[in-house]
Scaffold this active site. Structure first.
Site, short mmCIF file in Angstrom:
data_model
loop_
_atom_site.label_atom_id
_atom_site.label_comp_id
_atom_site.label_asym_id
_atom_site.label_seq_id
_atom_site.Cartn_x
_atom_site.Cartn_y
_atom_site.Cartn_z
N ALA A 46 33.49 43.12 50.89
CA ALA A 46 32.42 43.38 51.85
C ALA A 46 32.48 44.81 52.37
CB ALA A 46 32.54 42.41 53.02
N MET A 48 34.35 46.01 54.81
CA MET A 48 34.58 46.22 56.24
C MET A 48 35.85 47.02 56.45
SD MET A 48 33.71 42.59 57.93
CE MET A 48 34.81 41.78 56.82
N VAL A 171 46.98 46.78 29.71
CA VAL A 171 48.43 46.96 29.57
C VAL A 171 49.01 45.57 29.39
CG1 VAL A 171 50.55 47.71 30.69
CG2 VAL A 171 48.46 49.06 30.93
N ARG A 326 43.28 41.16 51.99
CA ARG A 326 41.93 41.24 52.58
C ARG A 326 41.53 42.66 52.97
NH1 ARG A 326 40.21 36.29 55.08
NH2 ARG A 326 38.89 37.53 56.43
N LYS A 522 55.35 23.05 29.29
CA LYS A 522 54.51 22.53 28.20
C LYS A 522 53.93 21.23 28.71
CE LYS A 522 54.26 20.85 23.58
NZ LYS A 522 54.89 19.78 22.80
N GLY A 583 54.78 14.26 14.83
CA GLY A 583 55.78 13.61 13.99
C GLY A 583 55.22 13.04 12.68
N ALA A 609 52.74 20.43 16.50
CA ALA A 609 52.71 19.05 15.98
C ALA A 609 52.03 18.93 14.63
CB ALA A 609 52.04 18.10 16.96
N GLY A 610 52.62 18.11 13.80
CA GLY A 610 52.01 17.75 12.51
C GLY A 610 52.56 18.55 11.34
N ASN A 631 59.22 20.47 15.65
CA ASN A 631 60.42 19.72 15.99
C ASN A 631 60.79 18.71 14.90
OD1 ASN A 631 62.59 18.84 17.66
ND2 ASN A 631 61.36 17.06 18.17
C1 LIG Z 1 35.33 38.44 48.66
C2 LIG Z 1 36.21 39.60 49.10
C3 LIG Z 1 35.91 40.30 50.25
C4 LIG Z 1 36.71 41.36 50.64
N1 LIG Z 1 36.37 42.09 51.75
C5 LIG Z 1 37.11 43.16 52.11
C6 LIG Z 1 36.75 43.96 53.22
O1 LIG Z 1 35.73 43.69 53.87
N2 LIG Z 1 37.53 45.04 53.54
C7 LIG Z 1 38.64 45.36 52.83
O2 LIG Z 1 39.30 46.32 53.16
N3 LIG Z 1 39.01 44.61 51.76
C8 LIG Z 1 38.28 43.54 51.39
N4 LIG Z 1 38.65 42.77 50.31
C9 LIG Z 1 39.92 43.07 49.64
C10 LIG Z 1 39.80 44.19 48.65
O3 LIG Z 1 38.68 43.99 47.83
C11 LIG Z 1 41.06 44.26 47.78
O4 LIG Z 1 42.21 44.25 48.58
C12 LIG Z 1 41.05 45.55 46.97
O5 LIG Z 1 39.84 45.67 46.27
C13 LIG Z 1 42.22 45.57 46.01
O6 LIG Z 1 42.07 46.71 45.19
P1 LIG Z 1 42.97 46.92 43.91
O7 LIG Z 1 42.58 48.21 43.31
O8 LIG Z 1 44.38 46.68 44.25
O9 LIG Z 1 42.58 45.69 42.94
P2 LIG Z 1 41.24 45.43 42.12
O10 LIG Z 1 40.08 46.04 42.79
O11 LIG Z 1 41.17 43.97 41.86
O12 LIG Z 1 41.48 46.22 40.78
C14 LIG Z 1 42.49 45.88 39.88
C15 LIG Z 1 42.08 46.41 38.53
O13 LIG Z 1 43.22 46.35 37.67
C16 LIG Z 1 42.79 45.98 36.39
N5 LIG Z 1 43.92 45.38 35.68
C17 LIG Z 1 44.57 44.24 36.00
N6 LIG Z 1 45.54 44.00 35.11
C18 LIG Z 1 45.50 45.01 34.21
C19 LIG Z 1 46.26 45.32 33.04
N7 LIG Z 1 47.26 44.54 32.64
N8 LIG Z 1 45.95 46.43 32.33
C20 LIG Z 1 44.94 47.25 32.75
N9 LIG Z 1 44.20 47.00 33.85
C21 LIG Z 1 44.47 45.89 34.57
C22 LIG Z 1 41.68 45.00 36.63
O14 LIG Z 1 40.84 44.92 35.51
C23 LIG Z 1 40.99 45.60 37.84
O15 LIG Z 1 39.95 46.43 37.45
C24 LIG Z 1 37.84 41.73 49.87
C25 LIG Z 1 38.11 41.04 48.71
C26 LIG Z 1 37.31 39.99 48.30
C27 LIG Z 1 37.60 39.28 47.01
#
Ligand SMILES: Cc1cc2nc3c(=O)[nH]c(=O)nc-3n(C[C@H](O)[C@H](O)[C@H](O)COP(=O)(O)OP(=O)(O)OC[C@H]3O[C@@H](n4cnc5c(N)ncnc54)[C@H](O)[C@@H]3O)c2cc1C
Length: 680
Positions: A46, A48, A171, A326, A522, A583, A609-610, A631
């Protein structure tokens, strides 16, 4: 393998991009690897900026949030200058109306950050509030940013600063040697860099054993009615009881958000949206007939104490910036600044100590010493939200003879150079054969067979071990669990409920045998004793629950492509379709369906299995299966250890053949020697 002096940021959400830009502006070479920009929570939020309205009470967290809010105006201004894109930053204040139900004591605590407004006053700030509202708090310094515009601005800034962004690259694993990350294995090859930052949000525990879990939030957006030259009816964020209304400057009204602990379950649901709308109408009845524009959902990166994980990691060249739950949008600038100081200047702000990964570590001394062992090791994904553990345990690479054959054969032909390993739930294995412990003529035959097969995963029936059923006495002790990864199974369970219970027991059993972090199960739900066919509905139900509880679920299923897809969507770590009944030794009877499962899956497909003979094992691997579980065909062979070795070789041969690409089948003969130059 690509070698580079860059700092690699894993994850391209708000946190990854903010850090990348900070580092680049301070002169570092940076690259961002991002699997899927659109799945980032950063788009779903959002926006905020609400440390006060969120009522954050933990002192260091409040300090971190206030610092970040303070940085916001300058940070967004710089981004706007560099990108030419408006971020929608608006210090509009947040109004938190309260109804009769509110706690009266709370109403007394005013400060300069928090001002109490009575019913008349709040109506003056915001006309049209619901009848139950008796007053409210005014947080003049909280505000908002349009997080989607912010993301566009960050991406454009990164481009303007020449930061390389590899979008669409995953990654897959992080590999470490002597206490440092040695390389990362990505879907676009291996890369060795100087330093790495983990900013993968909710997905972090797929790469490292840190207790970050997805907490789903559903959202929707309305269009505010509007007369030309008149202001929109809502100007400030309204922050109610489990509901908020965030008016954007372009006339959208963002409404959020549900807080759901249901793992990776996607989609908007009628119940979720209904709850939001009911609460929104209660808070501000005027919205009842406004136009609905969009629904979406996202996954907040939650941690057990709801605080982020920031700073150094057990590996000296890996930094952590995840678990922002959040408040990740709010915390982006402060995270970038503090990590910039730490990574480039070695300056660790005292605040960071409160957000260290070590607060979740049961054995942190042990882990650190283990990390310093002078052997090649792979970091494993052993996280399990329920044990809150951050056990960076390590596995010494074992190279079974068969795997060595495979690797050298591939390398010498120069066709396929990267090491061909199997990764399940972030844990890497060299062998693609899994075996079991049942039906052997003796414990000794079982031990020899496991060694001869070269397998690294052995499945064990939890019930039989717990009850010390005939042939299972001392079984758990007979295997060297330092070398073999235990895959507890729920054999003997007829219902989802039973299977869930037994899975939990299995986790405890693995812990008792020294695999503290083993969250694999499993899953077998088999109501029918004659054909031993798994129950698809019970399996899906149990899988959903177990994923929610932090298990890496490997479900045993009939070869049903739709079920396989549903299980993948539910968050399972693999799917394990059967070749033919358990089996029966009938081989692969359903090649067409298994081929569809393999084609559709984004998680490993284990044919289970199989399989009766090595030729059938090879056949499954040639089709592109990622692994096999065998197995009976080994345990009941006349010479189990020899058959185990044959199966191990077949798995390697089949895999090599699959990677090499077989010739197409032709209808007519085609001479092996070229015909050009022959004398006729
Ligand atoms: C409904 C909702 C409302 C929210 N409202 C607020 C708010 O009002 N104010 C606020 O401050 N925060 C809010 N948040 C929280 C905020 O959105 C998150 O804390 C923040 O976006 C986290 O950012 P990030 O970059 O850590 O993760 P993300 O934005 O989730 O980004 C992570 C990225 O890493 C990538 N990734 C993951 N694994 C791999 C991998 N193995 N290899 C390569 N790339 C990878 C993903 O594809 C993704 O693009 C809200 C969240 C939600 C879901």
């Amino acid at each position: 393998m690509e070698e580079t002096k860059e700092i690699i940021i894993i994850g391209g959400g708000v946190i990854g991009l903010a850090i990348a830009i900070e580092l680049k502006r301070r002169g570092a070479e940076v690259r961002v690897i991002s699997r899927d920009g659109q799945q980032a929570a950063s788009y779903a939020a959002a926006g905020m900026l609400a440390p006060m309205a969120e009522n954050i009470t933990v002192a260091p967290m409040l300090e971190l949030c206030l610092k970040s809010r303070w940085l916001y105006p300058e940070w967004t201004q710089k981004l706007e200058e560099l990108s030419g894109i408006d971020t929608g930053y608006l210090p509009c204040g947040i109004l938190a109306p309260v109804s009769e139900r509110a706690n009266q004591e709370e109403l007394l605590k005013e400060s300069n950050q928090k001002i109490w407004l009575d019913r008349d006053n709040i109506a003056f700030y915001q006309p049209g509030l619901g009848k139950s509202i008796i007053g409210g708090w005014w947080y003049p310094e909280d505000g908002q940013v349009d997080n989607r515009c912010l993301m566009r601005s960050l991406l454009q800034t990164a481009q303007a600063l020449d930061i390389k962004i590899q979008e669409g690259v995953t990654v897959k694993a992080v590999q470490q040697k002597q206490g440092k990350i040695d390389r990362i294995i990505t879907s676009a090859g291996e890369i060795a860099a100087e330093k790495y930052v983990l900013a993968t949000g909710s997905w972090s525990s797929q790469l490292l054993p840190i207790p970050v879990r997805p907490v789903k939030g559903q959202m929707l957006c309305l269009r505010m009615p509007h007369q030309p030259h008149e202001p929109y009816p809502l100007q400030r964020v309204l922050f109610g009881d489990n509901i908020y209304l965030v008016p954007r400057q372009d006339g959208r009204l963002i409404i959020g958000a549900t807080v759901e602990e249901i793992g990776w379950t996607p989609h908007n649901t009628p119940e979720g949206i209904q709850k939001l709308l009911t609460k929104a109408i209660d808070l501000y009845p005027g919205v009842a007939d406004w136009q609905i524009e969009q629904f979406w959902w996202g996954f907040r990166p939650g941690t057990p104490d709801e605080l982020p994980i920031l700073g150094v990691s057990p590996c000296e060249n890996l930094y952590l910036a995840t678990g922002h739950y959040r408040n990740g949008i709010l915390l982006a600038p402060v995270t970038a600044t503090l990590l910039g100081d730490l990574i480039l200047e070695g300056k660790s702000d005292p605040l960071l100590a409160h957000f260290s990964w070590q607060r979740f570590s049961h054995h942190h001394n042990g882990s650190l010493t283990k990390l310093k062992r002078n052997k090649e090791m792979t970091l494993l994904n052993n996280s399990s939200p329920s044990n809150n553990g951050l056990n960076l345990s390590l596995q010494v690479h074992q190279t079974p003879s068969q795997t060595r054959v495979a690797n050298s054969a591939i390398d010498s032909s120069n066709q396929i150079t990267s090491e061909d390993t199997l990764t399940i739930a972030g844990r890497t294995f060299n062998s693609r054969l899994m075996t079991g412990t049942g039906k052997y003529p003796s414990i000794k035959a079982m031990q020899q067979s496991i060694i001869a097969s070269g397998c690294e995963i052995v499945t064990v029936a939890v019930r039989r071990v717990q009850t010390k059923a005939k042939g299972h006495e001392g079984l758990a002790e007979a295997i060297d669990w330092n070398k073999i990864w235990m895959l507890p199974n729920t054999a003997g369970c007829k219902t989802a409920e039973e299977a869930i219970r037994v899975a939990r027991l299995g986790r405890e059993m693995a812990k008792l045998l020294g695999q503290e972090d083993n969250n694999f199960v499993k899953l077998e739900v088999i109501p029918d004793a004659k054909y031993l066919l798994p129950d698809p509905i019970g399996t899906l139900e149990a899988a959903e629950q177990l994923v929610k509880e932090g298990f890496a679920v490997l479900p045993y299923i009939n070869a049903d492509p739709l079920l396989a897809k549903r299980l993948e969507e539910a968050g399972c770590a693999t799917v394990m379709p059967l070749g033919s009944p358990i089996g029966s030794g009938q081989g692969i009877k359903n090649t067409a369906n298994i081929a569809i499962i393999i084609e559709q899956a984004n998680i490993p497909v284990v044919v289970d299995a199989g399989i009766g003979a090595p030729s059938e094992a090879a056949q499954a691997m040639e089709m592109g299966a990622d692994a096999l579980l065998i197995n009976s065909a080994i345990a009941l062979a006349q010479n189990p250890p020899a058959m185990a070795q044959a199966m191990g070789l077949a798995a390697v041969a089949g895999r090599l053949a699959y990677l090499s690409g077989r010739i197409p089948v032709k209808q007519y003969a085609s001479a092996s020697s070229p015909l050009t130059g022959t004398i006729s």
